[in-house]
Enzyme design. Structure first.
Site, mmCIF file in Angstrom:
data_model
loop_
_atom_site.group_PDB
_atom_site.id
_atom_site.type_symbol
_atom_site.label_atom_id
_atom_site.label_comp_id
_atom_site.label_asym_id
_atom_site.label_seq_id
_atom_site.Cartn_x
_atom_site.Cartn_y
_atom_site.Cartn_z
ATOM 1 N N GLY A 181 0.800 -1.212 0.000
ATOM 2 C CA GLY A 181 0.000 0.000 0.000
ATOM 3 C C GLY A 181 0.832 1.261 0.000
ATOM 4 O O GLY A 181 2.063 1.218 0.069
ATOM 5 N N THR A 220 -1.915 -3.161 7.541
ATOM 6 C CA THR A 220 -1.485 -2.321 6.417
ATOM 7 C C THR A 220 -2.344 -1.068 6.382
ATOM 8 O O THR A 220 -1.845 0.047 6.174
ATOM 9 C CB THR A 220 -1.589 -3.085 5.092
ATOM 10 O OG1 THR A 220 -0.691 -4.193 5.106
ATOM 11 C CG2 THR A 220 -1.247 -2.178 3.907
ATOM 12 N N HIS A 223 -1.216 1.253 9.181
ATOM 13 C CA HIS A 223 0.068 1.859 8.815
ATOM 14 C C HIS A 223 -0.141 2.994 7.806
ATOM 15 O O HIS A 223 0.375 4.113 7.997
ATOM 16 C CB HIS A 223 0.968 0.768 8.228
ATOM 17 C CG HIS A 223 2.306 1.228 7.759
ATOM 18 N ND1 HIS A 223 3.462 0.984 8.472
ATOM 19 C CD2 HIS A 223 2.704 1.899 6.638
ATOM 20 C CE1 HIS A 223 4.501 1.483 7.818
ATOM 21 N NE2 HIS A 223 4.056 2.054 6.700
ATOM 22 N N GLU A 224 -0.895 2.719 6.735
ATOM 23 C CA GLU A 224 -1.038 3.718 5.672
ATOM 24 C C GLU A 224 -1.889 4.911 6.118
ATOM 25 O O GLU A 224 -1.614 6.049 5.738
ATOM 26 C CB GLU A 224 -1.632 3.078 4.422
ATOM 27 C CG GLU A 224 -0.772 1.989 3.792
ATOM 28 C CD GLU A 224 0.636 2.443 3.434
ATOM 29 O OE1 GLU A 224 0.860 3.657 3.297
ATOM 30 O OE2 GLU A 224 1.513 1.572 3.287
ATOM 31 N N HIS A 227 0.327 7.263 7.830
ATOM 32 C CA HIS A 227 0.995 8.180 6.889
ATOM 33 C C HIS A 227 0.045 9.298 6.466
ATOM 34 O O HIS A 227 0.438 10.471 6.410
ATOM 35 C CB HIS A 227 1.448 7.428 5.640
ATOM 36 C CG HIS A 227 2.693 6.627 5.813
ATOM 37 N ND1 HIS A 227 3.833 7.120 6.399
ATOM 38 C CD2 HIS A 227 2.998 5.345 5.427
ATOM 39 C CE1 HIS A 227 4.781 6.196 6.389
ATOM 40 N NE2 HIS A 227 4.295 5.115 5.813
ATOM 41 N N TRP A 235 12.021 4.516 11.468
ATOM 42 C CA TRP A 235 13.460 4.680 11.217
ATOM 43 C C TRP A 235 13.751 5.923 10.375
ATOM 44 O O TRP A 235 14.890 6.155 9.975
ATOM 45 C CB TRP A 235 14.042 3.425 10.546
ATOM 46 C CG TRP A 235 13.549 3.170 9.150
ATOM 47 C CD1 TRP A 235 14.178 3.495 7.983
ATOM 48 C CD2 TRP A 235 12.322 2.539 8.755
ATOM 49 N NE1 TRP A 235 13.428 3.121 6.893
ATOM 50 C CE2 TRP A 235 12.286 2.515 7.347
ATOM 51 C CE3 TRP A 235 11.253 1.972 9.455
ATOM 52 C CZ2 TRP A 235 11.221 1.967 6.632
ATOM 53 C CZ3 TRP A 235 10.193 1.439 8.743
ATOM 54 C CH2 TRP A 235 10.187 1.429 7.366
ATOM 55 N N THR A 248 9.322 7.720 20.212
ATOM 56 C CA THR A 248 9.629 6.449 19.544
ATOM 57 C C THR A 248 11.143 6.264 19.572
ATOM 58 O O THR A 248 11.891 7.197 19.273
ATOM 59 C CB THR A 248 9.139 6.436 18.088
ATOM 60 O OG1 THR A 248 9.667 7.569 17.391
ATOM 61 C CG2 THR A 248 7.623 6.469 18.032
ATOM 62 N N ASP A 287 1.832 -8.319 10.637
ATOM 63 C CA ASP A 287 0.646 -7.767 11.294
ATOM 64 C C ASP A 287 0.513 -8.230 12.740
ATOM 65 O O ASP A 287 0.137 -7.453 13.624
ATOM 66 C CB ASP A 287 -0.613 -8.166 10.521
ATOM 67 C CG ASP A 287 -0.872 -7.256 9.327
ATOM 68 O OD1 ASP A 287 0.060 -6.536 8.913
ATOM 69 O OD2 ASP A 287 -1.999 -7.275 8.805
#
Length: 389
Positions: A181, A220, A223-224, A227, A235, A248, A287
């Site tokens: 994704g 997923t 996570h997306e 964003h 990282w 973090t 996941d």
């Protein structure tokens, strides 16, 4: 700020293409970099002013429209699978997930309820009732060009107003690299609204149906959407990079699979004795091994909702439909022909989301002289030959 645009090579697959797409777009339009730097300055100012508001952040519910793009019938995922993804988003963003860290874990104190919820839209941009799901047949066997799913003319589906809805496309992604994704960042909403939203492979969407291990728990999507609400990979997309979040742990690079805690403790990057926060939703682990956002990540996402995505705060997408259209929508939505007519008229419309439509006919004095009720099929034929001219 240059750290935003640094990337390191990873031997394993890139599950998320968000930053790669951003880098390509910057190469074509360097002004994007400046806009993101300016957006980050505003973000940090908002965070500084609100970072001590724990427990007082506004609960926000974001309306979601899911655009299902199908070529093969297996890609036409069920409404139940779509709802499973919405359920996972609500659990993960509200810290209601059953696999959250135990309170004895060293990172437990960093976990957070982000005060963000999601609903499948109940009202569409025209005020009509909707399931929050669109379904489109596409000639594309698989989408390789990243923007193609977002446009009808390229085999996808046009977005709904991105200032009012989270547009989420589900389709067959095929770049040969295991891509799951990608998402658009808030800073691009004003200049590139058609590109806004999240795209997810049908094999990594929700937790039933076509969802395939190890990406079969809906993370997923979590996570997306992270964003989409302005979070970065933990990282920082560079060796020992910066994700602009204070709580973090610094990480050398992406983590995969299911690491053992503590992972990479006392690293050369400067991680502590508890190692890297690989279980964060913004890493690349399986996941089943990601289960947390931090408090500062939540504040960062709230800053997006009070900045570039502030339109969502007043969106009516999760409200009961009004059933009313403004005059402009009516003029654009209906056709009446022929004109002139001998008394037989045809009424046609693309607004087919209501049953039992009624049509009233008035004379020039404003008196109702005819009414047709319970119309369910268009085009609709009206015979007015029994009325005077």
């Amino acid at each position: 700020m240059l750290a935003i645009f640094g990337f390191s090579a990873h031997a394993q697959t890139e599950k998320c293409a968000t930053m790669q797409i951003l880098e390509k777009r910057i190469a074509k339009d360097p002004s994007i970099k400046l806009r993101m730097e300016q957006s980050e300055i505003k973000t940090q100012k908002w965070i500084s002013a609100n970072s001590n508001a724990k427990g007082g952040i506004q609960l926000v519910t974001i309306p979601v429209v899911v655009h299902v793009l199908r070529n093969d019938p297996i890609e036409n995922i069920s409404a139940a699978q779509i709802q499973s993804q919405i359920d996972i988003l609500n659990e993960d963003f509200r810290l209601l997930n059953s696999d959250s860290l135990p309170d004895t874990h060293p990172f437990w104190n960093y976990t957070a309820d982000t005060e963000i919820e999601f609903c499948l839209a109940s009202t569409d941009p025209d005020g009509f009732t909707t399931t929050g799901i669109t379904r489109t047949y596409t000639d594309s066997i698989a989408f390789i060009e990243m923007d193609s799913p977002k446009y009808t003319v390229t085999g996808g589906s046009d977005s709904w107003d991105p200032t009012q809805y989270l547009n989420l496309w589900v389709c067959h992604l095929n770049d040969g690299l295991g891509l799951l994704g990608y998402a658009a960042f808030p800073a691009d909403l004003a200049t590139d609204p058609d590109l806004d939203g999240v795209v997810i492979s049908y094999t990594a969407f929700g937790y039933i149906g076509t969802a395939t291990a190890p990406n079969d728990l809906g993370r997923t999507g979590t996570h997306e959407v992270g964003h989409w609400l302005n979070l970065r990979h933990i990282w920082g997309d560079d060796t020992c990079g910066d994700d602009f979040v204070a709580d973090t742990e610094i990480a050398e690079a992406a983590n995969y699979g299911c690491p053992t805690f503590p992972h990479n403790a006392n690293s050369t990057c400067g991680s502590g004795v508890d190692g890297e926060m690989y279980m964060n939703y913004m890493d690349y682990v399986d996941d089943a091994c990601m289960n947390m956002f931090t408090y500062d990540q939540g504040i960062r996402m709230q800053s997006a909702l009070n900045g570039d995505r502030a339109g969502l705060l007043t969106s009516l997408g999760c409200s009961a439909p009004t059933g009313l259209l403004n005059e402009g929508s009516l003029e654009n939505g209906f056709k009446i022909y022929p004109n002139p007519s001998n008394g037989n008229f045809t009424v046609d419309t693309h607004m087919l989301k209501y049953d039992n439509i009624s049509i009233s006919v008035y004379d020039l004095l404003g008196s109702k002289i005819q009414k047709f009720e319970n119309i369910k099929i268009f085009p609709f034929k009206m015979d007015l030959n029994d009325l005077s001219n």
